[in-house]
Design a protein around this motif. Structure first.
Motif, PDB file in Angstrom:
ATOM      1  N   UNK A   1     -23.919 -64.444 -58.663  1.00  0.00           N
ATOM      2  CA  UNK A   1     -24.733 -63.365 -59.241  1.00  0.00           C
ATOM      3  C   UNK A   1     -23.937 -62.590 -60.292  1.00  0.00           C
ATOM      4  N   UNK A   2     -22.708 -62.204 -59.953  1.00  0.00           N
ATOM      5  CA  UNK A   2     -21.912 -61.427 -60.907  1.00  0.00           C
ATOM      6  C   UNK A   2     -21.454 -62.282 -62.092  1.00  0.00           C
ATOM      7  N   UNK A   3     -21.331 -63.574 -61.868  1.00  0.00           N
ATOM      8  CA  UNK A   3     -21.042 -64.480 -62.984  1.00  0.00           C
ATOM      9  C   UNK A   3     -22.252 -64.527 -63.921  1.00  0.00           C
ATOM     10  N   UNK A   4     -23.446 -64.582 -63.344  1.00  0.00           N
ATOM     11  CA  UNK A   4     -24.671 -64.558 -64.141  1.00  0.00           C
ATOM     12  C   UNK A   4     -24.827 -63.223 -64.857  1.00  0.00           C
ATOM     13  N   UNK A   5     -24.454 -62.163 -64.204  1.00  0.00           N
ATOM     14  CA  UNK A   5     -24.547 -60.842 -64.813  1.00  0.00           C
ATOM     15  C   UNK A   5     -23.670 -60.763 -66.058  1.00  0.00           C
TER      16      UNK A   5
END
Length: 252
Positions: A15-19
């Motif tokens: 998720x934080x990589x996508x963010x």
């Protein structure tokens, strides 16, 4: 459904990589690992939902989409103005939205025949189309009914747009484009940079030309085509510009 600590950690990392990256290929090790575990992927959807986002899987890439309401990552005008200090007035933001819509409408001509890497549009072409659009809409908005019907402040947008020079002196003399609300090219660049930051287009600053990426076509196919407001405005822009072009041909 309960998730193991490992699954939550896996989902959170992705998720934080996508963010940070906005779009991630399914071949990416982080995405592939999460997709192999249906419960971890469900945990990713849960984390995104709690953050006011959602995950779009195009079959080739994962896209992180921010919900317009109820998300800590969604921006209202004041927050957007703080982030993009070059956007000085609300009307400038509305014009930027129209610029983006005109570009999308041009790229979204035939969903069966997208040509990533071949389709493109120059800043001058985009400026000409926006000018034609505003002038035609203004002619249709004498009593303000057109603005009311489409929830667009045509009078204000046309006034600001028509008051701007095509380029500032520094843009004419410089090798690279500059962002801001000081010229038409500046507003166009502002809008296109928003798309570029989402990894949806590539901007050739030397050519002053915008090239759509495959990610943009995926976003149109799997998201924009289901949004009524997008479909209505795209159809309106298409009709307006087609009628304007037919009038120009008839005049010759």
């Amino acid at each position: 459904m309960s998730y193991s600590l490992e699954q939550v950690q896996q989902a959170s990392r992705l998720f934080f990589d996508l963010l940070r990256r906005k779009v991630i290929s399914l071949d990416d090790p982080a995405a592939a690992e999460c997709l192999q575990d249906t419960i971890a992927y469900d945990a990713l959807q849960y984390v995104a939902k709690e953050a006011g986002c959602r995950i779009m899987n195009s079959g080739h890439r994962l896209h992180l989409l921010v919900s317009p309401m109820g998300s800590g990552f969604a921006s209202n005008f004041t927050q957007l103005r703080n982030k993009y200090s070059r956007i000085e007035r609300k009307t400038h933001l509305h014009i930027i939205n129209v610029i983006i819509l005109v570009f999308l409408a041009e790229m979204d001509q035939d969903e069966q025949h997208f040509k990533p890497g071949q389709d493109s549009m120059s800043y001058i072409q985009l400026s000409d189309q926006v000018s034609a659009l505003f002038q035609t809409w203004l002619d249709m908005d004498e009593d303000g009914s057109f603005s009311k019907q489409w929830r667009l402040d045509i009078q204000a947008m046309h006034k600001v747009w028509s008051s701007l020079y095509m380029q500032t002196k520094s843009q004419e003399e410089g090798d690279s484009l500059t962002r801001g609300a000081g010229s038409r090219i500046g507003l166009i660049h502002e809008g296109m940079k928003l798309l570029e930051e989402e990894h949806l287009v590539f901007i050739s600053e030397n050519e002053k030309r915008i090239f759509p990426r495959e990610e943009l076509y995926e976003r149109m196919r799997y998201l924009y085509h289901d949004v009524d407001r997008y479909k209505e405005l795209k159809a309106l822009i298409g009709r307006t510009l087609s009628e304007k072009e037919e009038e120009a041909h008839a005049a010759h």
